[in-house]
Every structure is written in C-alpha cells, then in structure tokens.
Design a protein around this motif. Structure first.
Motif, mmCIF file in Angstrom:
data_model
loop_
_atom_site.group_PDB
_atom_site.id
_atom_site.type_symbol
_atom_site.label_atom_id
_atom_site.label_comp_id
_atom_site.label_asym_id
_atom_site.label_seq_id
_atom_site.Cartn_x
_atom_site.Cartn_y
_atom_site.Cartn_z
ATOM 1 N N GLU A 37 0.925 -1.233 -0.102
ATOM 2 C CA GLU A 37 -0.119 0.036 -0.075
ATOM 3 C C GLU A 37 0.790 1.283 -0.178
ATOM 4 O O GLU A 37 0.547 2.291 -0.629
ATOM 5 N N GLN A 38 2.128 1.423 0.723
ATOM 6 C CA GLN A 38 2.816 2.459 0.794
ATOM 7 C C GLN A 38 3.624 2.751 -0.660
ATOM 8 O O GLN A 38 3.804 3.628 -0.807
ATOM 9 N N ILE A 39 3.829 1.548 -1.210
ATOM 10 C CA ILE A 39 4.485 1.560 -2.500
ATOM 11 C C ILE A 39 3.645 2.062 -3.427
ATOM 12 O O ILE A 39 4.143 2.797 -4.451
ATOM 13 N N VAL A 40 2.645 1.715 -3.441
ATOM 14 C CA VAL A 40 1.434 2.228 -4.414
ATOM 15 C C VAL A 40 1.239 3.572 -4.169
ATOM 16 O O VAL A 40 1.208 4.474 -5.184
ATOM 17 N N ALA A 41 1.236 4.263 -2.837
ATOM 18 C CA ALA A 41 0.968 5.495 -2.578
ATOM 19 C C ALA A 41 2.394 6.322 -3.510
ATOM 20 O O ALA A 41 2.104 7.355 -4.021
ATOM 21 N N LEU A 42 3.448 5.854 -3.278
ATOM 22 C CA LEU A 42 4.522 6.260 -4.211
ATOM 23 C C LEU A 42 4.450 6.168 -5.682
ATOM 24 O O LEU A 42 4.760 7.285 -6.160
ATOM 25 N N LYS A 43 3.946 5.250 -6.124
ATOM 26 C CA LYS A 43 3.772 5.027 -7.328
ATOM 27 C C LYS A 43 2.504 6.012 -7.913
ATOM 28 O O LYS A 43 2.804 6.686 -8.891
ATOM 29 N N ASP A 44 1.670 6.192 -7.134
ATOM 30 C CA ASP A 44 0.622 7.251 -7.493
ATOM 31 C C ASP A 44 1.028 8.812 -7.340
ATOM 32 O O ASP A 44 0.430 9.408 -8.223
ATOM 33 N N ALA A 45 1.886 9.060 -6.691
ATOM 34 C CA ALA A 45 2.658 10.291 -6.438
ATOM 35 C C ALA A 45 3.530 10.451 -7.750
ATOM 36 O O ALA A 45 4.330 11.506 -7.869
ATOM 37 N N GLY A 46 3.857 9.492 -8.503
ATOM 38 C CA GLY A 46 4.734 9.822 -9.481
ATOM 39 C C GLY A 46 6.196 9.308 -9.429
ATOM 40 O O GLY A 46 7.228 9.487 -10.191
ATOM 41 N N ILE A 170 16.320 3.555 0.454
ATOM 42 C CA ILE A 170 15.499 3.336 1.542
ATOM 43 C C ILE A 170 15.806 2.073 2.230
ATOM 44 O O ILE A 170 15.345 1.019 1.430
ATOM 45 N N ILE A 171 16.282 1.685 3.207
ATOM 46 C CA ILE A 171 16.700 0.482 3.745
ATOM 47 C C ILE A 171 15.929 0.553 5.125
ATOM 48 O O ILE A 171 16.087 1.037 6.226
ATOM 49 N N LEU A 172 15.109 -0.465 4.928
ATOM 50 C CA LEU A 172 13.932 -0.980 6.147
ATOM 51 C C LEU A 172 14.626 -2.198 6.900
ATOM 52 O O LEU A 172 14.740 -3.072 6.078
ATOM 53 N N ASP A 244 3.319 4.355 7.859
ATOM 54 C CA ASP A 244 3.482 5.047 6.690
ATOM 55 C C ASP A 244 5.137 5.615 6.699
ATOM 56 O O ASP A 244 5.649 6.555 6.210
ATOM 57 N N MET A 245 6.015 4.464 7.059
ATOM 58 C CA MET A 245 7.577 4.620 6.973
ATOM 59 C C MET A 245 8.014 5.358 5.741
ATOM 60 O O MET A 245 8.755 6.094 5.518
ATOM 61 N N LEU A 246 7.601 4.477 4.666
ATOM 62 C CA LEU A 246 8.069 4.865 3.165
ATOM 63 C C LEU A 246 7.533 6.228 2.767
ATOM 64 O O LEU A 246 8.555 6.869 2.231
ATOM 65 N N ILE A 247 6.559 6.653 2.951
ATOM 66 C CA ILE A 247 5.984 7.847 2.391
ATOM 67 C C ILE A 247 6.853 8.834 3.255
ATOM 68 O O ILE A 247 6.914 9.808 2.689
ATOM 69 N N ASP A 248 6.750 8.506 4.530
ATOM 70 C CA ASP A 248 7.501 9.745 5.618
ATOM 71 C C ASP A 248 9.041 9.782 5.064
ATOM 72 O O ASP A 248 9.664 11.089 4.993
#
Length: 374
Positions: A37-46, A170-172, A244-248
C-alpha cells in the motif's frame, strides 16, 4: 496527496526478512500488504520504485517440510526455490489489485562483475521503470555459492540503486536508525538523524545489531550506504514497523537516519561505479612517483613510462589495481594494453604515446575506500 519535487524520482526500497516475517518466522501477509500500500502511494505520486526484497527462505522453508528455519546451504537453497515463487506471487497479486504490474529479477554477484550483463541488467530495469513496472529484486539464493554472494541484500540494494541512477535508497529493517553507540547496551545512546559522510567514528558506531532472521547487521547497512553515497545517492535507514514509513522517508520526515552528501562531494558515474565496485580487478600495476602524482594530484593520464612493474595476466581493457612503490593501493583503472604489451620496452611499442590508463577510468581508493567496498 504526496508531492514530489520532480515529476518522477527513482527510489530503491530494501525490505529485510525480519520486516516481512511473523513471530513464527513465516512471511506475514499483513506486513506485505502494508508495504504494498505504501509503495502504491509512492507510485501514485509519480515515483519510480524498485524493491529489493528478502524473504524467499522464510516463505518456503515450511513448505519444504522444515519445522524451523534451515541452517544448511542445500536446505536454504531448496527453501528459497519454493519461497521465491510464493513471495513473488504475493507481491504480484497485491500490486495488481491496485493496477500495477510487478516483475521478478534474480541477481548474483557475477551479473555485476560481467560488464555486458551489467549493462543488460541496467537496460532491462530502465525499461521496466519507464513503463511503470515495479521490479522485485532478490539475490538468486537457489544457485548462489559463497564466493558469488553479495552477503546480504543491503549491499545488493545499494548496487541496484547505483545501477539505475536512483535518487534515494531506503533501507528498512528492525533497526530504527544509526545511533552513536549500541542502544541495546547504552540507554543514553542518541539517534543520529543526519550523516554527511562515513567517518571512522560512524563506522565505529555501527555495531553488530540485527535479527536472527536477516543476514545483515548495522555494519552491512553502513557499507551499503557508503556505496550509495559514492554514486551520489541519498539514503535513509529506518524501522519497518512504523506507520507510513516509506511515505515519510521520501518526504524527509521519518524517524531514522538520513545519509546526505555535501553538495561538493565527489561522485562516481556509472562506468566508474562498475570499475570501483563490480569489476573484479585482474592484475596489478606498480607506478613510480611521477605516475602517482600524475593521477592523484594532477588528474592526468597514466603512461607506460610511469609503470614500474606488472603482476597478473590480463588483456587490454581489463581493470587493474594501481599500486605505488611502497605497496599502497592508490586506485583502480582500465588498462589500454595487455600484460605482454606493458612488459615490452617503451621504445619498441608504436603506441607509446597512448595512455596506459586514461584518467577517466581511474577511481581513487583514498576517496572511496575501494578495498572495503569492492
């Protein structure tokens, strides 16, 4: 809506095994869904995103009939052969449900060491990213032996980031950043929120933390960050479980450590990265004081009359280590002559005025600690 400074930015996301598994050691569907879901949010943001994902062994060992995570290499490889398909199936299903396609890329160190395969990987990933596909990348655990291993996906993720000219790595994991000392031993340890260079103090702060599920501790993450920084790529290290770690992280407001180079820092271009980190030098050339000064101080080409000694059998175009007369490695470079040609008398060679090593192919060990990273 998440905004980007550029219309499209490339982000490489490394997700460790411990970030994907349940308390029982198996892949957690809930955790996968959260990342998707977070990766999709990044994709949706371009954003163009590539994912370096561990977890193949964890996904497959129960299906192999093992009660606990295997420790022998054959069982690990067998578990990975089962788990990689299951892991990829889960990623594909989750991304397709949001309208995105995922692809699988399995890599070994030899794929980076061979220049043609390196370029093929680069071209393939560029096409995938430009078409909006999400590459899911992992080491090819089923066929990899120790001498061909990256050792951990932290290193692999940094090399992938350099390969595709990413803007951010980004290393998680289960670690929420780099501390000035081990937080498990020192309750007063402080989180380092910004790091601009990997100093001896930073290396000393990187203890051996990490979970039993994953393969990389803090030292491997700092090594990965150093590779990324050499390519001019900013990095972030943070804890996977945070909401929301990836987004933040992309927005610059996540809890963790941001590794950002100073604006005037030296960076390697793509060909220099291959020479520095992937090539596998085939020989050594010892240069005299004039040659050392020409390369390091004057940034000039190295000529045959600067070379005092040659070790190893190599052809023209090979990458070699460059050694000074005291035996110190000063860098790597691509030779324009074979071992035989370099051992000939200068007067007998009709190409004596052609550089033995062109300045454009020289990468200095003092700048990028090649012996540690290569």
């Amino acid at each position: 809506m998440l905004k980007t400074e550029k219309q499209i930015k490339r982000v490489v996301i490394k997700i460790g095994s411990s970030s994907l598994t349940s308390m029982h050691g198996e892949i957690s569907r809930k955790k996968l869904e959260n990342f998707a879901e977070q990766i999709v949010a990044l994709k949706d943001a371009g954003y163009e995103t590539a994912v370096v994902s561990s977890g193949a062994v964890a996904a497959g060992y129960r299906k192999l009939g093992c009660i606990e995570r295997p420790t022998s290499l054959p069982e690990k490889q067998a578990a990975a052969s089962i788990g990689q398909g299951l892991l990829m199936e889960s990623y594909s299903e989750l991304f397709l449900s949001h309208g995105y396609v995922a692809s699988q890329i399995l890599i070994t160190r030899s794929d980076f060491a061979n220049e043609n395969r390196f370029e093929n990987m680069q071209n393939t990933m560029n096409v995938l990213l430009e078409r909006g596909i999400i590459p899911i990348i992992n080491e090819n655990d089923t066929v990899t032996v120790d001498r061909l291993r990256f050792g951990d996906n932290d290193t692999l993720s940094a090399k992938v980031a350099g390969l595709i000219d990413a803007d951010m790595l980004i290393i998680l994991s289960d670690i929420d950043g780099l501390y000035d000392s081990n937080p498990n031993e020192n309750p007063d340890a402080k989180l380092l929120e910004k790091v601009h260079s990997i100093t001896p103090e930073i290396e000393a702060a990187a203890g051996g933390s990490g979970s039993a599920v994953g393969t990389g501790g803090m030292k491997s993450k700092i090594k990965a960050v150093e590779i990324a920084m050499a390519a001019g790529i900013d990095s972030f290290l943070g804890k996977a479980g945070c909401e929301d770690m990836l987004i933040d992280a992309v927005a610059g407001k996540a809890k963790g450590t941001y590794f950002e180079q100073e604006p005037d820092a030296l960076n390697l271009d793509n060909k220099q990265q291959w020479i520095a980190f992937h090539s596998g030098p085939e020989g050594k050339v010892t240069v005299n004081s004039h040659g050392k000064k020409a390369i390091i101080d004057n940034h000039e080409d190295l000529y045959r009359f600067d070379i005092e000694d040659v070790k190893g059998e190599f052809k023209d175009g090979a990458v070699v280590r460059i050694i000074d007369e005291d035996g110190n490695e000063i860098g790597l470079g691509r030779v324009n002559f074979s071992t035989k040609q370099l051992n000939e008398d200068v007067e007998e060679n009709e190409n004596e005025l052609e550089p033995a090593i062109a300045k454009e192919t020289f990468v200095c060990s003092l700048d990028f600690k090649l012996s540690a990273l290569g």
